[in-house]
Design an enzyme around this catalytic site. Structure first.
Site, short mmCIF file in Angstrom:
data_model
loop_
_atom_site.label_atom_id
_atom_site.label_comp_id
_atom_site.label_asym_id
_atom_site.label_seq_id
_atom_site.Cartn_x
_atom_site.Cartn_y
_atom_site.Cartn_z
CE1 TYR A 1 -17.21 57.41 5.96
CE2 TYR A 1 -15.87 58.94 4.32
CZ TYR A 1 -17.01 58.06 4.57
OH TYR A 1 -18.06 58.35 4.01
CG LEU A 2 -9.89 52.80 7.65
CD1 LEU A 2 -9.62 51.34 7.99
CD2 LEU A 2 -8.97 53.66 8.03
N GLY B 1 -5.36 55.67 1.13
CA GLY B 1 -4.10 56.18 1.61
C GLY B 1 -3.97 55.53 2.98
CG HIS B 2 -6.64 55.54 6.17
ND1 HIS B 2 -7.77 56.19 5.78
CD2 HIS B 2 -6.09 56.43 7.30
CE1 HIS B 2 -7.94 57.22 6.36
NE2 HIS B 2 -7.02 57.45 7.31
CE LYS C 1 -3.89 65.14 3.40
NZ LYS C 1 -4.51 65.24 4.64
CB SER D 1 -8.27 64.01 3.33
OG SER D 1 -8.72 64.69 4.52
P1 AMP Z 1 -6.02 59.77 9.64
O1 AMP Z 1 -7.07 58.73 9.95
O2 AMP Z 1 -6.30 61.11 8.96
O3 AMP Z 1 -5.53 60.38 11.10
O4 AMP Z 1 -4.66 59.34 9.20
C1 AMP Z 1 -4.12 58.13 9.72
C2 AMP Z 1 -2.78 58.06 8.71
O5 AMP Z 1 -2.93 57.66 7.63
C3 AMP Z 1 -1.97 59.13 9.19
O6 AMP Z 1 -0.35 58.77 9.43
C4 AMP Z 1 -1.93 59.75 7.81
O7 AMP Z 1 -0.92 60.58 7.36
C5 AMP Z 1 -2.29 58.71 6.90
N1 AMP Z 1 -2.73 59.04 5.60
C6 AMP Z 1 -3.90 59.91 5.63
N2 AMP Z 1 -4.18 60.20 4.14
C7 AMP Z 1 -3.09 59.67 3.49
C8 AMP Z 1 -2.95 59.93 2.09
N3 AMP Z 1 -3.70 60.33 1.18
N4 AMP Z 1 -1.71 59.25 1.79
C9 AMP Z 1 -0.87 58.73 2.68
N5 AMP Z 1 -1.09 58.58 3.95
C10 AMP Z 1 -2.24 59.19 4.58
#
Ligand code: AMP
Length: 281
Positions: free
Chosen positions: A32-33, A36-37, A149, A185
């Site tokens: 669900y990119l 941030g991703h 994050k 997020s």
């Molecule tokens: P997730 O899909 O939530 O597990 O996140 C995957 C990666 O993206 C992890 O390393 C998170 O810390 C990073 N990430 C998620 N949201 C953000 C954001 N708002 N800013 C920077 N990195 C992010």
């Protein structure tokens, strides 16, 4: 960009790059990119010859009462976001591909996983370190990218890589925020319109703490008080924790001298959100 679901197929593809001595980056995600991703993928693209993005909603990091089932999933959306940010491969394995029948091997990092998020989510980090270890062994990248994050996750991964002698460089990337300050997020989609408004209190409280820090306030409990006051002014917010900690050990500190992490976890309605401020003098 190629989408691959099988480990063997991925490794065959990566082998040709490894043989040529080309560098490979790994960006692990749960999909669900969002931007941030994408910021991680872009950085990986700048610094490496090839970028592998994994999308896997990892069941071992969710407790039974958590949101594993309802976690948002959208492959087409992820393909588009990953490709535009520079990914070469999107690795989207099934649960059985990564956790075959009778799977029972876990990687456990001590101390730094037992505080903060670890108190509310006791099995979470063991799931994270296990899946990251598996992905590192499968992909064998030179660099792996994580967001600030999830500050505690970054500390845990760095410690695991250091202490278990993984030969990969861990890169931390800054938090990407919405215009009003809310940290981006995948879970933000759970928020109703009124909850979405209330959620801005997290970043606003950190902003107030940052301003106080810049004005010379170095006492942790005073900074925490500033944050708590802002959060308590928001009727929909229920504080889980607000902590000022050492950036490596994650132990609480009374005063901020050089560097510190201010971390918070807050429930807005049923959605638990985290945010943090990394202070570096
Ligand atoms: P997730 O899909 O939530 O597990 O996140 C995957 C990666 O993206 C992890 O390393 C998170 O810390 C990073 N990430 C998620 N949201 C953000 C954001 N708002 N800013 C920077 N990195 C992010």
């Amino acid at each position: 960009m190629q989408t691959i679901t099988k480990i063997a197929e991925l490794q065959e593809k990566l082998n040709s790059w490894h043989k040529k001595g080309e560098s490979i980056a790994l960006v692990p995600t749960m999909g669900y990119l969002h931007e941030g991703h994408q910021s991680l993928i872009r950085k990986a693209y700048e610094q490496n010859d090839h970028v592998v993005v994994s999308v896997f909603v990892n069941p071992t990091q969710f407790a039974p009462e958590e949101d594993l089932e309802k976690y948002p999933r959208d492959l087409r959306h992820d393909q588009l976001k990953a490709e535009t940010a520079g990914a070469n491969i999107l690795f989207t394995p099934s649960v059985t591909e990564l956790y075959p029948m009778n799977f029972n091997s876990y990687v456990k990092v001590g101390d730094v996983t037992e505080v903060l998020e670890g108190l509310t989510r006791p099995i979470h980090f063991q799931g994270v370190t296990t899946i990251v270890t598996k992905l590192l062994h499968i992909v064998q990248p030179q660099m792996i990218y994580f967001g600030q994050k999830d500050a505690q996750q970054l500390v845990v991964i760095k410690k695991m890589v250091r202490e278990l002698n993984f030969s990969v460089k861990v890169i931390g990337c800054p938090i990407i925020r919405e215009e009003d300050g809310l940290a981006k997020s995948s879970r933000n989609i759970y928020l109703s319109p009124s909850e979405r408004q209330a959620a801005v209190s997290l970043s606003q409280s950190l902003k107030l703490a940052k301003a106080a820090l810049i004005n010379g306030q170095r006492t942790s409990h005073k900074l925490i008080k500033i944050i708590v006051q802002r959060l308590e002014a928001e009727p929909l917010a229920e504080i889980d924790y607000v902590k000022v900690v050492d950036t490596q050990t994650l132990k609480a500190i009374d005063r901020i001298d050089q560097t510190a992490l201010i971390l918070l976890a807050v429930k807005i309605g049923k959605t638990r959100l985290i945010d943090n401020l990394l202070y570096q003098k």
